[in-house]
Design a protein around this motif. Structure first.
Motif, PDB file in Angstrom:
ATOM      1  N   PHE A  60      31.558  42.625  54.654  1.00 48.28           N
ATOM      2  CA  PHE A  60      30.570  43.697  54.678  1.00 48.28           C
ATOM      3  C   PHE A  60      30.132  44.075  53.260  1.00 48.28           C
ATOM      4  N   ILE A  61      31.104  44.103  52.344  1.00 47.72           N
ATOM      5  CA  ILE A  61      30.795  44.481  50.959  1.00 47.72           C
ATOM      6  C   ILE A  61      29.834  43.466  50.334  1.00 47.72           C
ATOM      7  N   GLU A  62      30.092  42.186  50.541  1.00 48.96           N
ATOM      8  CA  GLU A  62      29.236  41.154  49.961  1.00 48.96           C
ATOM      9  C   GLU A  62      27.927  41.014  50.736  1.00 48.96           C
ATOM     10  N   SER A  63      28.003  41.071  52.071  1.00 48.31           N
ATOM     11  CA  SER A  63      26.831  41.057  52.961  1.00 48.31           C
ATOM     12  C   SER A  63      25.886  39.885  52.732  1.00 48.31           C
ATOM     13  N   GLY A  64      26.366  38.828  52.137  1.00 45.22           N
ATOM     14  CA  GLY A  64      25.521  37.661  51.909  1.00 45.22           C
ATOM     15  C   GLY A  64      24.486  37.850  50.818  1.00 45.22           C
ATOM     16  N   LEU A  83      22.339  44.813  43.798  1.00 50.61           N
ATOM     17  CA  LEU A  83      23.548  44.193  44.342  1.00 50.61           C
ATOM     18  C   LEU A  83      24.798  44.928  43.860  1.00 50.61           C
ATOM     19  N   PHE A  84      24.834  45.294  42.587  1.00 55.74           N
ATOM     20  CA  PHE A  84      25.993  45.972  42.010  1.00 55.74           C
ATOM     21  C   PHE A  84      26.222  47.338  42.671  1.00 55.74           C
ATOM     22  N   VAL A  85      25.159  48.135  42.780  1.00 52.89           N
ATOM     23  CA  VAL A  85      25.269  49.469  43.390  1.00 52.89           C
ATOM     24  C   VAL A  85      25.692  49.361  44.852  1.00 52.89           C
ATOM     25  N   PHE A  86      25.122  48.414  45.564  1.00 52.67           N
ATOM     26  CA  PHE A  86      25.457  48.224  46.977  1.00 52.67           C
ATOM     27  C   PHE A  86      26.931  47.858  47.139  1.00 52.67           C
ATOM     28  N   ASN A  87      27.409  46.915  46.321  1.00 50.49           N
ATOM     29  CA  ASN A  87      28.812  46.488  46.406  1.00 50.49           C
ATOM     30  C   ASN A  87      29.777  47.646  46.205  1.00 50.49           C
ATOM     31  N   GLY A  92      33.652  51.475  48.574  1.00 46.40           N
ATOM     32  CA  GLY A  92      34.227  52.815  48.695  1.00 46.40           C
ATOM     33  C   GLY A  92      34.285  53.288  50.139  1.00 46.40           C
ATOM     34  N   ILE A  93      33.219  53.016  50.877  1.00 50.12           N
ATOM     35  CA  ILE A  93      33.166  53.416  52.292  1.00 50.12           C
ATOM     36  C   ILE A  93      34.261  52.724  53.097  1.00 50.12           C
ATOM     37  N   PHE A  94      34.425  51.437  52.875  1.00 48.08           N
ATOM     38  CA  PHE A  94      35.409  50.694  53.658  1.00 48.08           C
ATOM     39  C   PHE A  94      36.840  51.014  53.233  1.00 48.08           C
ATOM     40  N   THR A 118      48.616  49.016  54.259  1.00 44.22           N
ATOM     41  CA  THR A 118      47.164  48.973  54.441  1.00 44.22           C
ATOM     42  C   THR A 118      46.455  49.784  53.367  1.00 44.22           C
ATOM     43  N   ARG A 119      46.943  50.983  53.136  1.00 42.62           N
ATOM     44  CA  ARG A 119      46.296  51.874  52.165  1.00 42.62           C
ATOM     45  C   ARG A 119      46.365  51.338  50.742  1.00 42.62           C
ATOM     46  N   MET A 120      47.434  50.670  50.414  1.00 46.48           N
ATOM     47  CA  MET A 120      47.553  50.120  49.062  1.00 46.48           C
ATOM     48  C   MET A 120      46.762  48.819  48.925  1.00 46.48           C
ATOM     49  N   LEU A 121      46.876  47.919  49.899  1.00 38.86           N
ATOM     50  CA  LEU A 121      46.207  46.626  49.814  1.00 38.86           C
ATOM     51  C   LEU A 121      44.685  46.768  49.865  1.00 38.86           C
ATOM     52  N   SER A 122      44.199  47.822  50.510  1.00 37.98           N
ATOM     53  CA  SER A 122      42.744  48.050  50.620  1.00 37.98           C
ATOM     54  C   SER A 122      42.097  48.327  49.267  1.00 37.98           C
ATOM     55  N   LEU A 123      42.883  48.708  48.268  1.00 36.72           N
ATOM     56  CA  LEU A 123      42.342  48.901  46.925  1.00 36.72           C
ATOM     57  C   LEU A 123      41.724  47.618  46.377  1.00 36.72           C
TER      58      LEU A 123
END
Length: 486
Positions: A60-64, A83-87, A92-94, A118-123
């Motif tokens: 989702f972050i990369e979104s192609g 692209l940078f702002v979107f990433n 942050g949302i995810f 989960t909370r740590m690896l999501s960083l």
């Protein structure tokens, strides 16, 4: 690009991409061996349970958009800033989503420790988002030398941190530390090697332009990620974390064998294929060579790993991983057509047909679901055997559209692979005999491996395969190539 400059750029790109992928993959493999000897299968299983959630979020972050920017012919500064702002925004949302979803994930797998993991690896999502634009810029410039340095540095730092914390008794947390420290080091070095500096500007027009191409890749990426990790979900839910640990190790080993070659070809040739999208003859020439060369390396290598799975597992991972042996033997065969399948799909992206890429990918979903329904009650080994069958059928599906568009479909591709299959079968006979002739595992591995390689090369020489000739020419020109890429 002129023919000479194109060949030079392609040679440099493939050379550094190969160094990147092989150094990183085999470095990570070495680290995984050390960690597997210290940790237990359950530790790897716990991380395997989170792979799907982290992977889907990353898609989702990369979104192609990065791929869309590479494929786009007329790029502007606003495209990179968008692209940078979107990433950053989406990462942050995810991260917040996974932070609050952690208790539900832990409840689904019945593993309470997954909340903190989960909370740590999501960083890692946020860390990776910082390097996407820099990586995209370097890829467009075909500067795989800088990308290789970044990835190798990340691998070394991550591996050292993981091993140190594993020795100190941190268990599964050493795997988390390995991932986070490696990603952080890689992202930081990408910023060092890239001259691009961000500006916090977002353009709706630019986003819509990139997302028009990237949206299909987003859906296809989500689907592929779900497909690749659906086994993790099912095994983690219905079987033990140890069973998932054995499965993820088998998958990692198989991905090392096939995935490394695919990564080299895909990363180095995508911008080249994209530049040739209006020259059909050259495009098909490069495409067909990729198919033949992939088969030349992967088919015998996969077969050799399956034949020598016992000494490989017992010598590298120790007796506590013995359950891995039959799983590895089947899993590598599930990857035997993987490089050729990826090359076929990569062609569709390179010529701007991400819509067809998506349609082909989605068409395989019913096949996977059917295989899962049949094999889940039968155990982990049965699930992998089902995966072998679906992978072979998927290759035929993936090669169908390139056949319709360019006259080089699954039948033509398989015909060109027949000499390689023949040479591999002949190779397998003496290797199989060697595994029974020698009881010593070290002798099985090294003598069996040597006999296999020499037999395969001899048969290829007798068959006068063009791929062997090309490989020998590359070896002879290695010094010249080394001077070229400095």
């Amino acid at each position: 690009m002129h023919n000479t400059s194109l060949k030079t750029v392609a040679t440099k790109g493939i050379f550094w991409s190969a160094i990147d992928k092989f150094a990183v993959q085999f470095g990570q493999f070495f680290v995984s061996i050390v960690l597997a000897r210290i940790l237990v299968p359950e530790d790897f299983g716990l991380i395997g349970m989170l792979t799907i959630f982290i992977g889907l979020s990353q898609i989702f972050i990369e979104s192609g958009l990065g791929t869309g920017l590479i494929q786009k012919q007329n790029r502007e500064a606003i495209d990179f800033s968008t692209l940078f702002v979107f990433n950053l925004a989406v990462s942050g949302i995810f991260y917040l989503f996974l932070f609050f979803a952690a208790p539900f994930i832990a409840s689904f797998f019945k593993q309470p420790q997954l909340i903190d993991l989960t909370r740590m690896l999501s960083l890692n999502l946020f860390i990776n988002a910082f390097g996407i634009v820099q990586r995209t810029k370097l890829t467009i410039a075909i500067d795989f030398k800088a990308i290789a340095k970044s990835n190798v540095i990340g691998m070394i730092i991550g591996g050292l941190c993981g091993v140190i914390f594993a020795v100190k008794g941190y268990g599964v947390w050493s795997l988390v530390i390995q991932i986070l420290s490696g990603s952080l080091a890689s992202s930081m070095t990408l910023w060092f090697f890239s001259s691009w500096k961000p500006s916090i500007v977002f353009s709706i027009k630019s986003f819509n332009s990139l997302f028009g191409f990237g949206s299909k890749l987003l859906i296809a990426g989500l689907y592929a990620q779900l497909l690749n990790n659906i086994y993790n979900i099912c095994i983690g839910r219905f079987y033990s974390s140890a069973s998932l640990g054995f499965y993820t190790r088998a998958k990692s080993f198989a991905d090392l064998s096939a995935g490394t070659v695919v990564s080299v070809l895909q990363q180095a040739t995508f911008p080249i294929l994209a530049s040739l999208q209006h020259d059909k003859e050259k495009l098909i020439s490069v495409f067909s060579r990729m198919i033949r060369m992939s088969a030349f390396f992967i088919i015998p290598f996969i077969t050799l790993i399956a034949l020598l799975a016992k000494p490989i597992v017992l010598l590298l991972f120790t007796e506590k991983w013995a359950t891995l042996i039959p799983l590895l033997q089947w899993m590598v065969f599930a990857r035997i057509f993987y490089p050729m399948s990826v090359v076929n799909m990569n062609l569709l992206n390179a010529v701007g047909r991400s819509d067809l890429y998506l349609k082909v990918d989605l068409s395989k979903f019913p096949l996977t679901v059917l295989a899962m329904i049949i094999t889940i009650p039968l155990g982990v080994k049965a699930m992998i055997i089902g995966h072998v069958i679906t992978s072979a059928i998927s290759f035929i599906i993936n090669a169908y559209l390139p056949g319709k568009l360019y006259g080089y479909g699954p039948i033509d591709q398989l015909k060109e692979m027949l000499p390689v299959f023949g040479a591999t079968i002949v190779m397998a006979i003496p290797v199989f005999i060697m595994t029974y002739f020698f009881e010593n595992l070290i002798l099985q591995l090294f003598i069996g491996g040597a006999v296999g390689v020499l037999t395969y090369l001899l048969i290829c020489w007798l068959l006068k395969l063009e791929e062997l000739k090309e490989v020998l020419e590359l070896i002879l020109k290695f010094k010249k190539t080394s001077e070229l890429v400095k």
